[in-house]
Design an enzyme around this catalytic site. Sequence first.
Site, PDB file in Angstrom:
ATOM      1  N   ASP A  13      80.909  23.106  51.896  1.00 17.38           N
ATOM      2  CA  ASP A  13      80.981  23.391  50.476  1.00 17.38           C
ATOM      3  C   ASP A  13      81.166  24.611  50.126  1.00 17.38           C
ATOM      4  OD1 ASP A  13      80.559  20.522  50.268  1.00 17.38           O
ATOM      5  OD2 ASP A  13      78.328  20.707  50.045  1.00 17.38           O
ATOM      6  N   GLY A  15      84.288  25.656  49.158  1.00 18.66           N
ATOM      7  CA  GLY A  15      85.099  25.854  48.243  1.00 18.66           C
ATOM      8  C   GLY A  15      86.368  25.940  49.573  1.00 18.66           C
ATOM      9  N   LYS A  16      86.276  25.640  50.639  1.00 19.00           N
ATOM     10  CA  LYS A  16      87.289  25.073  51.224  1.00 19.00           C
ATOM     11  C   LYS A  16      88.566  24.349  50.717  1.00 19.00           C
ATOM     12  CE  LYS A  16      84.242  22.569  54.307  1.00 19.00           C
ATOM     13  NZ  LYS A  16      82.773  23.164  53.514  1.00 19.00           N
ATOM     14  N   GLY A  17      88.360  23.350  49.645  1.00 11.42           N
ATOM     15  CA  GLY A  17      89.182  22.192  49.459  1.00 11.42           C
ATOM     16  C   GLY A  17      90.362  23.418  48.309  1.00 11.42           C
ATOM     17  N   LYS A  18      89.561  23.918  47.947  1.00 10.13           N
ATOM     18  CA  LYS A  18      90.175  24.716  46.108  1.00 10.13           C
ATOM     19  C   LYS A  18      91.490  25.551  47.372  1.00 10.13           C
ATOM     20  CE  LYS A  18      89.721  28.483  43.668  1.00 10.13           C
ATOM     21  NZ  LYS A  18      89.660  29.312  42.737  1.00 10.13           N
ATOM     22  N   ASN A  38      81.998  12.249  55.567  1.00  4.48           N
ATOM     23  CA  ASN A  38      80.895  13.150  55.412  1.00  4.48           C
ATOM     24  C   ASN A  38      82.154  14.096  54.452  1.00  4.48           C
ATOM     25  OD1 ASN A  38      82.440  14.069  57.666  1.00  4.48           O
ATOM     26  ND2 ASN A  38      80.772  14.860  58.371  1.00  4.48           N
ATOM     27  N   GLY A  40      83.413  16.188  51.314  1.00  2.00           N
ATOM     28  CA  GLY A  40      84.351  16.467  50.250  1.00  2.00           C
ATOM     29  C   GLY A  40      84.667  17.720  49.905  1.00  2.00           C
ATOM     30  N   HIS A  41      85.638  17.274  49.678  1.00  2.00           N
ATOM     31  CA  HIS A  41      86.768  18.913  49.471  1.00  2.00           C
ATOM     32  C   HIS A  41      87.604  18.760  48.029  1.00  2.00           C
ATOM     33  CE1 HIS A  41      87.349  19.911  53.690  1.00  2.00           C
ATOM     34  NE2 HIS A  41      86.084  19.930  53.373  1.00  2.00           N
ATOM     35  N   THR A  42      87.029  19.825  47.115  1.00  2.00           N
ATOM     36  CA  THR A  42      86.855  19.493  46.037  1.00  2.00           C
ATOM     37  C   THR A  42      88.668  20.163  45.880  1.00  2.00           C
ATOM     38  OG1 THR A  42      85.289  19.290  45.531  1.00  2.00           O
ATOM     39  CG2 THR A  42      85.990  19.385  43.437  1.00  2.00           C
ATOM     40  N   GLN A 225      82.874  21.264  56.823  1.00  2.00           N
ATOM     41  CA  GLN A 225      81.594  20.594  56.667  1.00  2.00           C
ATOM     42  C   GLN A 225      81.179  21.994  57.006  1.00  2.00           C
ATOM     43  OE1 GLN A 225      82.450  18.271  59.089  1.00  2.00           O
ATOM     44  NE2 GLN A 225      81.773  17.469  57.080  1.00  2.00           N
ATOM     45  N   THR A 240      75.520  18.469  61.513  1.00  2.00           N
ATOM     46  CA  THR A 240      76.702  17.435  62.276  1.00  2.00           C
ATOM     47  C   THR A 240      77.376  16.694  63.327  1.00  2.00           C
ATOM     48  OG1 THR A 240      78.459  16.466  61.481  1.00  2.00           O
ATOM     49  CG2 THR A 240      78.814  18.653  61.977  1.00  2.00           C
ATOM     50  N   THR A 302      78.454  12.580  48.243  1.00  2.00           N
ATOM     51  CA  THR A 302      77.329  11.891  47.889  1.00  2.00           C
ATOM     52  C   THR A 302      76.674  12.119  46.800  1.00  2.00           C
ATOM     53  OG1 THR A 302      75.842  13.596  49.341  1.00  2.00           O
ATOM     54  CG2 THR A 302      77.038  11.610  50.808  1.00  2.00           C
ATOM     55  N   ARG A 306      72.097  19.776  45.261  1.00  2.00           N
ATOM     56  CA  ARG A 306      72.696  20.860  47.240  1.00  2.00           C
ATOM     57  C   ARG A 306      70.691  21.588  47.107  1.00  2.00           C
ATOM     58  NH1 ARG A 306      78.733  21.905  46.136  1.00  2.00           N
ATOM     59  NH2 ARG A 306      79.552  19.869  46.826  1.00  2.00           N
TER      60      ARG A 306
HETATM   61  P1  GDP Z   1      84.054  22.205  50.164  1.00  3.02           P
HETATM   62  O1  GDP Z   1      83.272  20.998  50.637  1.00  3.02           O
HETATM   63  O2  GDP Z   1      83.986  23.354  50.823  1.00  3.02           O
HETATM   64  O3  GDP Z   1      86.031  21.892  50.164  1.00  3.02           O
HETATM   65  O4  GDP Z   1      83.331  21.919  48.972  1.00  3.02           O
HETATM   66  P2  GDP Z   1      83.229  21.624  47.752  1.00  3.02           P
HETATM   67  O5  GDP Z   1      84.414  20.580  46.996  1.00  3.02           O
HETATM   68  O6  GDP Z   1      82.218  20.410  48.471  1.00  3.02           O
HETATM   69  O7  GDP Z   1      82.430  22.243  46.744  1.00  3.02           O
HETATM   70  C1  GDP Z   1      82.713  23.380  45.908  1.00  3.02           C
HETATM   71  C2  GDP Z   1      83.165  23.371  44.378  1.00  3.02           C
HETATM   72  O8  GDP Z   1      82.388  24.423  44.458  1.00  3.02           O
HETATM   73  C3  GDP Z   1      83.857  21.912  44.152  1.00  3.02           C
HETATM   74  O9  GDP Z   1      82.928  21.527  43.130  1.00  3.02           O
HETATM   75  C4  GDP Z   1      84.845  23.258  43.107  1.00  3.02           C
HETATM   76  O10 GDP Z   1      85.702  22.933  43.000  1.00  3.02           O
HETATM   77  C5  GDP Z   1      83.730  24.294  43.474  1.00  3.02           C
HETATM   78  N1  GDP Z   1      84.620  25.509  43.296  1.00  3.02           N
HETATM   79  C6  GDP Z   1      85.041  26.105  44.274  1.00  3.02           C
HETATM   80  N2  GDP Z   1      85.506  27.339  44.154  1.00  3.02           N
HETATM   81  C7  GDP Z   1      84.547  27.692  43.287  1.00  3.02           C
HETATM   82  C8  GDP Z   1      84.734  29.339  42.207  1.00  3.02           C
HETATM   83  O11 GDP Z   1      84.552  29.582  42.753  1.00  3.02           O
HETATM   84  N3  GDP Z   1      83.788  28.731  40.969  1.00  3.02           N
HETATM   85  C9  GDP Z   1      83.042  27.890  40.588  1.00  3.02           C
HETATM   86  N4  GDP Z   1      82.981  27.848  39.363  1.00  3.02           N
HETATM   87  N5  GDP Z   1      83.274  26.598  40.977  1.00  3.02           N
HETATM   88  C10 GDP Z   1      84.105  27.119  42.602  1.00  3.02           C
HETATM   89  P1  IMO Z   2      82.208  19.419  53.336  1.00  9.65           P
HETATM   90  O1  IMO Z   2      83.672  19.599  54.518  1.00  9.65           O
HETATM   91  C1  IMO Z   2      77.764  19.509  52.842  1.00  9.65           C
HETATM   92  C2  IMO Z   2      75.809  17.609  55.714  1.00  9.65           C
HETATM   93  C3  IMO Z   2      75.276  16.780  55.698  1.00  9.65           C
HETATM   94  C4  IMO Z   2      73.953  16.281  56.675  1.00  9.65           C
HETATM   95  C5  IMO Z   2      74.743  16.889  58.027  1.00  9.65           C
HETATM   96  C6  IMO Z   2      74.802  15.814  58.851  1.00  9.65           C
HETATM   97  O2  IMO Z   2      82.481  18.679  52.637  1.00  9.65           O
HETATM   98  O3  IMO Z   2      81.639  21.355  53.416  1.00  9.65           O
HETATM   99  P2  IMO Z   2      76.606  13.937  58.677  1.00  9.65           P
HETATM  100  O4  IMO Z   2      77.093  12.689  57.440  1.00  9.65           O
HETATM  101  O5  IMO Z   2      78.225  15.134  59.346  1.00  9.65           O
HETATM  102  O6  IMO Z   2      76.236  12.978  60.578  1.00  9.65           O
HETATM  103  O7  IMO Z   2      75.718  14.248  58.445  1.00  9.65           O
HETATM  104  O8  IMO Z   2      75.436  17.617  57.990  1.00  9.65           O
HETATM  105  N1  IMO Z   2      77.254  17.033  55.742  1.00  9.65           N
HETATM  106  C7  IMO Z   2      77.762  18.388  55.204  1.00  9.65           C
HETATM  107  N2  IMO Z   2      76.905  19.143  54.186  1.00  9.65           N
HETATM  108  N3  IMO Z   2      79.284  19.671  52.929  1.00  9.65           N
HETATM  109  C8  IMO Z   2      79.524  18.635  54.465  1.00  9.65           C
HETATM  110  O9  IMO Z   2      81.270  18.581  54.089  1.00  9.65           O
HETATM  111  C9  IMO Z   2      78.974  17.953  54.814  1.00  9.65           C
HETATM  112  N4  IMO Z   2      79.189  16.726  55.831  1.00  9.65           N
HETATM  113  C10 IMO Z   2      78.021  16.426  56.301  1.00  9.65           C
HETATM  114  O10 IMO Z   2      74.897  16.207  54.363  1.00  9.65           O
HETATM  115  O11 IMO Z   2      72.969  17.711  56.901  1.00  9.65           O
HETATM  116 MG    MG Z   3      82.460  19.191  50.614  1.00  8.88          MG
END
Ligand code: GDP
Ligand code: IMO
Ligand code: MG
Length: 425
Positions: A13, A15-18, A38, A40-42, A225, A240, A302, A306
């Site tokens: 999480d 911020g990979k998706g962004k 598992n 979630g890339h936003t 992850q 994971t 989910t 966090r």
């Molecule tokens: P990922 O799994 O690495 O793609 O990250 P997630 O999408 O799970 O979580 C990152 C969250 O932070 C998302 O809600 C993004 O929209 C948000 N985000 C990403 N970069 C920034 C940033 O620089 N500032 C803020 N405020 N939000 C960010």
């Molecule tokens: P992104 O790509 C954050 C965590 C779960 C749990 C552990 C194992 O959005 O960054 P799993 O379902 O993989 O067997 O769970 O890994 N986890 C993540 N935490 N971001 C993720 O993906 C995750 N994918 C799995 O919360 O602790």
């Molecule tokens: Mg994520």
Amino acid sequence: MAVDVLLGLQWGDEGKGKIVDVLSAGYDLIARFQGGPNAGHTLEFDGKKFVLNTIPSGIFFENTMNLIGNGVVIDPITLKKEIDKLKAAGHDLLAKKNLMIAKRAHLILPTHQLLDAASEKKMGEGKIGSTLKGIGPTYMDKTGRNGLRIGDITLPDFKERYQKLTDKHVSMLKALYGEVDDFSEREKAFFEAIELINQFELVDSEHVVNKYLRKGKKVLAEGAQGTMLDIDFGSYPFVTSSNTTTAGACTGLGVAPNKIGEVIGIFKAYCTRVGSGPFPTELDNETGEELRQTGHEFGATTGRPRRTGWIDLPALKFAIMLNGVTQLVMTKADILSGFDKIYACTHYNYLGEKIDYMPYDICSADAVPVLKEIDGWHEDLTGITEVSQIPAKLKAYIEYLEAELGVPVKYLSVGPDRVQTLILH
Ligand code: GDP
Ligand code: IMO
Ligand code: MG
């Protein structure tokens, strides 16, 4: 040409998706290499927000092709939901022909999810805190040489193969946990989704990627992850089930190690972790709650809150070493605005010693963080568009991190939107 890799350096999480979305315009192919739903890339742009679980984050650029690589585990039901949602938003992937799926990618069956849930329930307090998406059991079947792959869906006996594996799972569920929830609805949805997936181009990802390279095209591998959740190097067993590190891009796409180019490592200006397991810099207090609320730190997949904490330099150095990171991206710097003081963990006190690396076991013995106090900044960063507008105190924080980590911070993210991104070097 070489494959650039973009991956998370913390617990996911970051911020990979962004950032993949931001960089996509400069690439011909974006390829997810491991993990599954598992993730979630936003992504946010033009006032719209999308969360992608399986689909690569390059999907919104007209000239960028996307590939779900062989290292990914695919839940057809989730993938269909993603495809349907995108179609409803005006992005018809079938019509655009901008998504390919590796035949070697493994399938998550409805019973894999039941096994995940039953295992977590049985472990009670000691659970992994998995996303319950069936990730662990699917990778277990892959390495146990029992799994079903995307390529199998085209075989005339796919249904029998499915039934055989499902029967095995049902026997395991009964024997180990004594109960099997009804999954007939999910099974129906599974086969509907398989029909849709069958309409996409199913490919040998290793040939596709290498062909792109031979033609001089640019490829970006998208991780899921984070390094601290890597099956080999994370805080086992709270990890994971895939290699989230650069090496995972080689096996997850069929790319030789000498074909890896830039390795772009992403980290938040602080830290978060979702699920169980050790988290040395965790702030289980008001400051942690403030970071969670201001940073909207709730899981994209989910919805779980966090856990939050200060930046962890021993963990980041470990991640940079494992991945061979050549460029850093710092996200969510805007969330730290308003703190008089922020902190960075420089060392751990571990079994009576002061160490600056990630030890073998931080599950049974605590790694107690040694924190350095750093001046915070108060300016709102979300509207800044020029490097010259970066507050002096934030600049000093970045320079401190670059000196400690030995890698330049090339991009600074100051908000969730595509445009809220600055190039520093
Ligand atoms: P990922 O799994 O690495 O793609 O990250 P997630 O999408 O799970 O979580 C990152 C969250 O932070 C998302 O809600 C993004 O929209 C948000 N985000 C990403 N970069 C920034 C940033 O620089 N500032 C803020 N405020 N939000 C960010
Ligand atoms: P992104 O790509 C954050 C965590 C779960 C749990 C552990 C194992 O959005 O960054 P799993 O379902 O993989 O067997 O769970 O890994 N986890 C993540 N935490 N971001 C993720 O993906 C995750 N994918 C799995 O919360 O602790
Ligand atoms: Mg994520």
